[in-house]
Design a protein around this motif. Structure first.
Motif, PDB file in Angstrom:
ATOM      1  N   UNK A  55       0.853  -1.202   0.000  1.00  0.00           N
ATOM      2  CA  UNK A  55       0.000   0.000   0.000  1.00  0.00           C
ATOM      3  C   UNK A  55       0.885   1.247   0.000  1.00  0.00           C
ATOM      4  N   UNK A  56       1.924   1.237   0.845  1.00  0.00           N
ATOM      5  CA  UNK A  56       2.834   2.397   0.905  1.00  0.00           C
ATOM      6  C   UNK A  56       3.529   2.601  -0.438  1.00  0.00           C
ATOM      7  N   UNK A  57       3.929   1.484  -1.061  1.00  0.00           N
ATOM      8  CA  UNK A  57       4.629   1.561  -2.338  1.00  0.00           C
ATOM      9  C   UNK A  57       3.706   2.157  -3.409  1.00  0.00           C
ATOM     10  N   UNK A  58       2.437   1.706  -3.389  1.00  0.00           N
ATOM     11  CA  UNK A  58       1.469   2.224  -4.376  1.00  0.00           C
ATOM     12  C   UNK A  58       1.266   3.721  -4.182  1.00  0.00           C
ATOM     13  N   UNK A  59       1.232   4.150  -2.905  1.00  0.00           N
ATOM     14  CA  UNK A  59       1.065   5.589  -2.626  1.00  0.00           C
ATOM     15  C   UNK A  59       2.230   6.387  -3.197  1.00  0.00           C
ATOM     16  N   UNK A  60       3.409   5.734  -3.213  1.00  0.00           N
ATOM     17  CA  UNK A  60       4.598   6.405  -3.752  1.00  0.00           C
ATOM     18  C   UNK A  60       4.700   6.239  -5.269  1.00  0.00           C
ATOM     19  N   UNK A  62       4.686   3.362  -6.937  1.00  0.00           N
ATOM     20  CA  UNK A  62       5.363   2.140  -7.397  1.00  0.00           C
ATOM     21  C   UNK A  62       4.456   0.948  -7.134  1.00  0.00           C
ATOM     22  N   UNK A  63       3.783   0.509  -8.194  1.00  0.00           N
ATOM     23  CA  UNK A  63       2.907  -0.657  -8.037  1.00  0.00           C
ATOM     24  C   UNK A  63       3.704  -1.931  -8.248  1.00  0.00           C
ATOM     25  N   UNK A  64       3.208  -3.000  -7.627  1.00  0.00           N
ATOM     26  CA  UNK A  64       3.948  -4.242  -7.783  1.00  0.00           C
ATOM     27  C   UNK A  64       3.578  -4.905  -9.116  1.00  0.00           C
ATOM     28  N   UNK A  65       4.554  -5.634  -9.665  1.00  0.00           N
ATOM     29  CA  UNK A  65       4.300  -6.267 -10.962  1.00  0.00           C
ATOM     30  C   UNK A  65       4.099  -7.780 -10.846  1.00  0.00           C
ATOM     31  N   UNK A  66       4.257  -8.340  -9.642  1.00  0.00           N
ATOM     32  CA  UNK A  66       4.046  -9.786  -9.466  1.00  0.00           C
ATOM     33  C   UNK A  66       2.570 -10.112  -9.664  1.00  0.00           C
ATOM     34  N   UNK A  67       2.317 -11.157 -10.444  1.00  0.00           N
ATOM     35  CA  UNK A  67       0.935 -11.559 -10.722  1.00  0.00           C
ATOM     36  C   UNK A  67       0.852 -13.087 -10.728  1.00  0.00           C
ATOM     37  N   UNK A  68      -0.363 -13.592 -10.419  1.00  0.00           N
ATOM     38  CA  UNK A  68      -0.560 -15.046 -10.471  1.00  0.00           C
ATOM     39  C   UNK A  68      -0.186 -15.532 -11.867  1.00  0.00           C
ATOM     40  N   UNK A 181      16.464 -12.393 -15.950  1.00  0.00           N
ATOM     41  CA  UNK A 181      17.370 -12.257 -14.811  1.00  0.00           C
ATOM     42  C   UNK A 181      18.399 -11.137 -15.040  1.00  0.00           C
ATOM     43  N   UNK A 182      17.901  -9.927 -15.029  1.00  0.00           N
ATOM     44  CA  UNK A 182      18.760  -8.743 -15.095  1.00  0.00           C
ATOM     45  C   UNK A 182      18.764  -8.098 -13.709  1.00  0.00           C
ATOM     46  N   UNK A 183      19.629  -8.587 -12.818  1.00  0.00           N
ATOM     47  CA  UNK A 183      19.582  -8.091 -11.438  1.00  0.00           C
ATOM     48  C   UNK A 183      19.641  -6.568 -11.334  1.00  0.00           C
ATOM     49  N   UNK A 184      20.390  -5.951 -12.264  1.00  0.00           N
ATOM     50  CA  UNK A 184      20.534  -4.481 -12.158  1.00  0.00           C
ATOM     51  C   UNK A 184      19.230  -3.766 -12.469  1.00  0.00           C
ATOM     52  N   UNK A 185      18.359  -4.422 -13.225  1.00  0.00           N
ATOM     53  CA  UNK A 185      17.115  -3.773 -13.642  1.00  0.00           C
ATOM     54  C   UNK A 185      15.942  -4.097 -12.710  1.00  0.00           C
ATOM     55  N   UNK A 186      16.128  -5.103 -11.869  1.00  0.00           N
ATOM     56  CA  UNK A 186      15.012  -5.521 -11.007  1.00  0.00           C
ATOM     57  C   UNK A 186      14.926  -4.597  -9.794  1.00  0.00           C
ATOM     58  N   UNK A 187      13.751  -4.016  -9.601  1.00  0.00           N
ATOM     59  CA  UNK A 187      13.546  -3.196  -8.402  1.00  0.00           C
ATOM     60  C   UNK A 187      12.550  -3.911  -7.494  1.00  0.00           C
ATOM     61  N   UNK A 188      12.882  -3.901  -6.221  1.00  0.00           N
ATOM     62  CA  UNK A 188      12.079  -4.638  -5.244  1.00  0.00           C
ATOM     63  C   UNK A 188      11.171  -3.689  -4.468  1.00  0.00           C
ATOM     64  N   UNK A 189      10.152  -4.299  -3.893  1.00  0.00           N
ATOM     65  CA  UNK A 189       9.296  -3.568  -2.978  1.00  0.00           C
ATOM     66  C   UNK A 189      10.176  -3.021  -1.861  1.00  0.00           C
TER      67      UNK A 189
END
Ligand code: SF4
Length: 258
Positions: A55-60, A62-68, A181-189
Protein backbone atom coordinates in the motif's frame (compact mmCIF):
# COMPACT_ATOMS: atom_id res chain seq x y z
CA UNK A 1 -2.95 -6.14 24.81
CA UNK A 2 -3.67 -9.88 25.03
CA UNK A 3 -7.02 -11.60 24.64
CA UNK A 4 -7.57 -15.29 25.36
CA UNK A 5 -9.90 -17.82 23.73
CA UNK A 6 -9.97 -21.64 23.48
CA UNK A 7 -6.36 -22.22 24.45
CA UNK A 8 -5.21 -19.49 22.08
CA UNK A 9 -3.79 -16.08 22.82
CA UNK A 10 -4.03 -13.09 20.54
CA UNK A 11 -1.38 -10.40 20.77
CA UNK A 12 -2.24 -6.98 19.37
CA UNK A 13 0.72 -4.72 18.76
CA UNK A 14 1.96 -1.79 16.71
CA UNK A 15 4.89 -2.08 14.34
CA UNK A 16 6.62 0.71 12.47
CA UNK A 17 6.69 -0.19 8.79
CA UNK A 18 8.43 2.48 6.77
CA UNK A 19 6.90 5.83 7.68
CA UNK A 20 3.73 4.36 9.12
CA UNK A 21 2.77 2.52 12.26
CA UNK A 22 0.67 -0.55 11.54
CA UNK A 23 -1.63 -2.16 14.09
CA UNK A 24 -1.15 -5.90 13.76
CA UNK A 25 -2.23 -8.98 15.63
CA UNK A 26 -1.08 -12.57 15.90
CA UNK A 27 -2.89 -15.53 17.42
CA UNK A 28 -0.73 -18.22 18.96
CA UNK A 29 -1.38 -21.39 20.98
CA UNK A 30 -1.54 -20.79 24.73
CA UNK A 31 1.16 -23.36 25.39
CA UNK A 32 4.84 -24.10 25.05
CA UNK A 33 5.92 -24.75 21.47
CA UNK A 34 9.08 -24.93 19.37
CA UNK A 35 9.71 -21.95 17.11
CA UNK A 36 9.22 -24.08 14.02
CA UNK A 37 5.65 -24.78 15.17
CA UNK A 38 5.02 -21.03 14.97
CA UNK A 39 6.05 -20.71 11.33
CA UNK A 40 2.38 -20.50 10.18
CA UNK A 41 1.90 -17.54 12.55
CA UNK A 42 5.04 -15.86 11.21
CA UNK A 43 3.79 -16.43 7.66
CA UNK A 44 0.52 -14.61 8.37
CA UNK A 45 2.43 -11.80 10.02
CA UNK A 46 4.74 -11.54 7.00
CA UNK A 47 1.65 -11.36 4.74
CA UNK A 48 0.30 -8.43 6.79
CA UNK A 49 3.62 -6.60 6.74
CA UNK A 50 4.00 -7.11 2.98
CA UNK A 51 0.43 -5.86 2.42
CA UNK A 52 1.22 -2.66 4.34
CA UNK A 53 4.42 -2.18 2.35
CA UNK A 54 2.53 -2.70 -0.93
CA UNK A 55 0.00 0.00 0.00
CA UNK A 56 2.83 2.40 0.91
CA UNK A 57 4.63 1.56 -2.34
CA UNK A 58 1.47 2.22 -4.38
CA UNK A 59 1.06 5.59 -2.63
CA UNK A 60 4.60 6.40 -3.75
CA UNK A 61 3.62 5.51 -7.32
CA UNK A 62 5.36 2.14 -7.40
CA UNK A 63 2.91 -0.66 -8.04
CA UNK A 64 3.95 -4.24 -7.78
CA UNK A 65 4.30 -6.27 -10.96
CA UNK A 66 4.05 -9.79 -9.47
CA UNK A 67 0.94 -11.56 -10.72
CA UNK A 68 -0.56 -15.05 -10.47
CA UNK A 69 0.91 -17.18 -13.24
CA UNK A 70 4.23 -15.32 -13.34
CA UNK A 71 6.65 -17.80 -11.82
CA UNK A 72 10.01 -16.43 -12.96
CA UNK A 73 11.25 -16.20 -9.37
CA UNK A 74 10.33 -19.87 -8.83
CA UNK A 75 13.25 -20.94 -11.02
CA UNK A 76 15.73 -18.93 -8.99
CA UNK A 77 17.83 -20.28 -6.15
CA UNK A 78 15.25 -19.82 -3.39
CA UNK A 79 16.68 -19.55 0.13
CA UNK A 80 14.83 -20.89 3.17
CA UNK A 81 15.74 -20.60 6.83
CA UNK A 82 16.54 -23.76 8.76
CA UNK A 83 13.37 -23.31 10.81
CA UNK A 84 11.33 -23.18 7.61
CA UNK A 85 13.13 -26.28 6.32
CA UNK A 86 11.65 -28.18 9.26
CA UNK A 87 8.24 -26.72 8.51
CA UNK A 88 8.41 -27.59 4.79
CA UNK A 89 9.45 -31.17 5.64
CA UNK A 90 6.36 -31.39 7.86
CA UNK A 91 4.16 -29.95 5.08
CA UNK A 92 5.42 -32.57 2.61
CA UNK A 93 5.03 -35.36 5.15
CA UNK A 94 1.39 -34.39 5.72
CA UNK A 95 0.55 -34.70 2.00
CA UNK A 96 -1.30 -37.74 0.65
CA UNK A 97 1.10 -40.52 -0.33
CA UNK A 98 0.84 -40.02 -4.12
CA UNK A 99 1.44 -36.27 -3.91
CA UNK A 100 4.30 -36.71 -1.48
CA UNK A 101 5.92 -39.16 -3.88
CA UNK A 102 5.58 -36.73 -6.78
CA UNK A 103 7.09 -33.83 -4.84
CA UNK A 104 9.95 -35.93 -3.44
CA UNK A 105 10.71 -37.13 -6.98
CA UNK A 106 10.89 -33.51 -8.16
CA UNK A 107 13.34 -32.69 -5.36
CA UNK A 108 15.47 -35.67 -6.42
CA UNK A 109 15.31 -34.67 -10.11
CA UNK A 110 16.31 -31.09 -9.32
CA UNK A 111 19.22 -32.26 -7.19
CA UNK A 112 20.31 -34.62 -9.99
CA UNK A 113 20.29 -31.72 -12.47
CA UNK A 114 22.35 -29.61 -10.05
CA UNK A 115 24.80 -32.50 -9.68
CA UNK A 116 25.04 -32.91 -13.47
CA UNK A 117 25.99 -29.23 -13.68
CA UNK A 118 28.71 -29.81 -11.05
CA UNK A 119 27.03 -27.46 -8.61
CA UNK A 120 26.08 -29.75 -5.73
CA UNK A 121 28.80 -28.66 -3.32
CA UNK A 122 28.73 -24.94 -4.12
CA UNK A 123 24.95 -24.97 -3.73
CA UNK A 124 25.22 -26.74 -0.37
CA UNK A 125 27.72 -24.13 0.79
CA UNK A 126 26.07 -21.09 -0.77
CA UNK A 127 25.21 -19.53 2.61
CA UNK A 128 28.92 -19.33 3.48
CA UNK A 129 29.83 -17.34 0.36
CA UNK A 130 30.15 -13.57 0.10
CA UNK A 131 27.41 -11.66 -1.67
CA UNK A 132 29.26 -11.38 -5.01
CA UNK A 133 30.00 -15.12 -5.19
CA UNK A 134 26.45 -15.91 -4.05
CA UNK A 135 25.00 -13.78 -6.80
CA UNK A 136 27.28 -15.36 -9.42
CA UNK A 137 26.19 -18.81 -8.28
CA UNK A 138 22.57 -17.69 -8.33
CA UNK A 139 22.96 -16.67 -11.99
CA UNK A 140 24.49 -20.08 -12.82
CA UNK A 141 21.63 -21.80 -11.05
CA UNK A 142 19.05 -19.71 -12.88
CA UNK A 143 20.63 -20.64 -16.22
CA UNK A 144 19.74 -24.27 -15.49
CA UNK A 145 16.05 -23.27 -15.63
CA UNK A 146 15.03 -25.63 -12.84
CA UNK A 147 11.53 -25.15 -11.52
CA UNK A 148 11.05 -25.17 -7.76
CA UNK A 149 9.87 -28.69 -6.81
CA UNK A 150 6.68 -27.13 -5.46
CA UNK A 151 5.81 -25.40 -8.74
CA UNK A 152 2.88 -26.97 -10.59
CA UNK A 153 1.35 -25.52 -13.77
CA UNK A 154 3.29 -22.31 -13.12
CA UNK A 155 1.66 -21.93 -9.70
CA UNK A 156 2.91 -22.57 -6.20
CA UNK A 157 1.35 -25.81 -4.99
CA UNK A 158 2.03 -24.93 -1.33
CA UNK A 159 0.98 -21.30 -1.59
CA UNK A 160 -0.26 -20.92 1.99
CA UNK A 161 2.90 -22.61 3.27
CA UNK A 162 5.42 -20.99 0.95
CA UNK A 163 8.59 -19.69 2.61
CA UNK A 164 8.92 -16.11 3.83
CA UNK A 165 11.38 -15.30 1.05
CA UNK A 166 8.68 -16.13 -1.52
CA UNK A 167 6.22 -13.83 0.31
CA UNK A 168 8.69 -10.98 0.72
CA UNK A 169 10.26 -11.19 -2.75
CA UNK A 170 7.99 -8.70 -4.45
CA UNK A 171 9.12 -6.64 -7.43
CA UNK A 172 8.01 -3.34 -8.88
CA UNK A 173 9.96 -3.55 -12.13
CA UNK A 174 8.94 -4.97 -15.48
CA UNK A 175 8.49 -8.80 -15.17
CA UNK A 176 10.73 -9.26 -18.22
CA UNK A 177 13.72 -8.37 -16.05
CA UNK A 178 12.87 -11.26 -13.72
CA UNK A 179 12.46 -13.62 -16.66
CA UNK A 180 15.74 -12.49 -18.25
CA UNK A 181 17.37 -12.26 -14.81
CA UNK A 182 18.76 -8.74 -15.09
CA UNK A 183 19.58 -8.09 -11.44
CA UNK A 184 20.53 -4.48 -12.16
CA UNK A 185 17.11 -3.77 -13.64
CA UNK A 186 15.01 -5.52 -11.01
CA UNK A 187 13.55 -3.20 -8.40
CA UNK A 188 12.08 -4.64 -5.24
CA UNK A 189 9.30 -3.57 -2.98
CA UNK A 190 10.86 -1.11 -0.57
CA UNK A 191 9.92 -3.07 2.52
CA UNK A 192 11.37 -1.55 5.65
CA UNK A 193 10.52 -4.60 7.69
CA UNK A 194 11.25 -8.17 6.55
CA UNK A 195 10.91 -11.33 8.59
CA UNK A 196 13.15 -13.49 6.36
CA UNK A 197 16.41 -12.26 7.98
CA UNK A 198 14.80 -12.55 11.40
CA UNK A 199 14.05 -16.24 10.90
CA UNK A 200 17.63 -16.78 9.74
CA UNK A 201 18.90 -15.16 12.93
CA UNK A 202 16.56 -17.24 15.06
CA UNK A 203 17.73 -20.35 13.19
CA UNK A 204 21.39 -19.54 13.85
CA UNK A 205 20.68 -18.99 17.50
CA UNK A 206 18.82 -22.26 17.82
CA UNK A 207 20.95 -24.54 15.66
CA UNK A 208 24.30 -23.47 17.07
CA UNK A 209 27.70 -22.39 15.82
CA UNK A 210 27.78 -24.46 12.64
CA UNK A 211 24.49 -23.01 11.48
CA UNK A 212 24.42 -20.50 8.64
CA UNK A 213 20.73 -19.93 9.25
CA UNK A 214 19.58 -20.84 5.77
CA UNK A 215 19.95 -23.10 2.76
CA UNK A 216 18.56 -23.57 -0.71
CA UNK A 217 14.97 -24.75 -0.77
CA UNK A 218 15.96 -27.73 -2.90
CA UNK A 219 18.14 -29.01 -0.04
CA UNK A 220 15.59 -28.47 2.72
CA UNK A 221 14.10 -31.98 2.88
CA UNK A 222 17.52 -33.62 3.12
CA UNK A 223 18.61 -31.14 5.78
CA UNK A 224 15.45 -31.71 7.82
CA UNK A 225 15.98 -35.47 7.61
CA UNK A 226 19.55 -35.35 8.90
CA UNK A 227 19.18 -32.52 11.41
CA UNK A 228 19.23 -34.00 14.90
CA UNK A 229 18.80 -30.83 16.94
CA UNK A 230 15.97 -31.08 19.43
CA UNK A 231 14.38 -27.68 19.66
CA UNK A 232 13.34 -26.64 23.14
CA UNK A 233 9.82 -25.49 23.81
CA UNK A 234 8.96 -22.10 25.20
CA UNK A 235 5.71 -20.21 25.44
CA UNK A 236 4.45 -19.14 22.03
CA UNK A 237 4.26 -15.56 23.32
CA UNK A 238 7.96 -15.69 24.19
CA UNK A 239 8.85 -16.62 20.61
CA UNK A 240 6.53 -14.01 19.18
CA UNK A 241 8.09 -11.31 21.35
CA UNK A 242 11.53 -12.57 20.32
CA UNK A 243 10.58 -12.27 16.65
CA UNK A 244 9.24 -8.74 17.10
CA UNK A 245 12.29 -7.64 19.08
CA UNK A 246 14.61 -8.99 16.37
CA UNK A 247 12.53 -7.47 13.59
CA UNK A 248 12.54 -4.05 15.21
CA UNK A 249 16.19 -4.24 16.31
CA UNK A 250 15.17 -4.02 19.93
CA UNK A 251 17.29 -7.08 20.45
CA UNK A 252 20.81 -7.11 19.06
CA UNK A 253 22.52 -10.49 19.35
CA UNK A 254 21.79 -10.71 23.04
CA UNK A 255 19.73 -13.84 22.76
CA UNK A 256 20.99 -16.97 24.46
CA UNK A 257 20.15 -20.36 23.01
CA UNK A 258 17.33 -21.71 25.18
S1 SF4 B 1 7.72 -22.40 -2.73
FE1 SF4 B 1 6.15 -21.76 -4.16
S2 SF4 B 1 6.42 -19.54 -4.41
FE2 SF4 B 1 8.29 -20.34 -3.48
S3 SF4 B 1 9.67 -20.76 -5.19
FE3 SF4 B 1 8.55 -22.67 -4.77
S4 SF4 B 1 6.78 -22.63 -6.13
FE4 SF4 B 1 7.60 -20.55 -6.05
Amino acid sequence: MKTKSKAKLTANFDLKIGDEVASLSATVPDQKVTVSELIPVYQLLANDIVSHSIVQSAKAGKNISCKAGCSACCTQAVPVSELEALHLAKVVKSMPEHRQKRIRQRFADTQAAIAAAGLTQPMQEIAKLDKKSRNALGVKYYSLKLDCPFLEDKRCSIYSDRPLECREFVVTSDPKHCIELNPQEITHLDSKLRLTPVLRTQSQELFGKKSSGWMLLVNCLDWAKTNKTRLKKKSAMFWLQDLIDLATNRKVNSHKTP
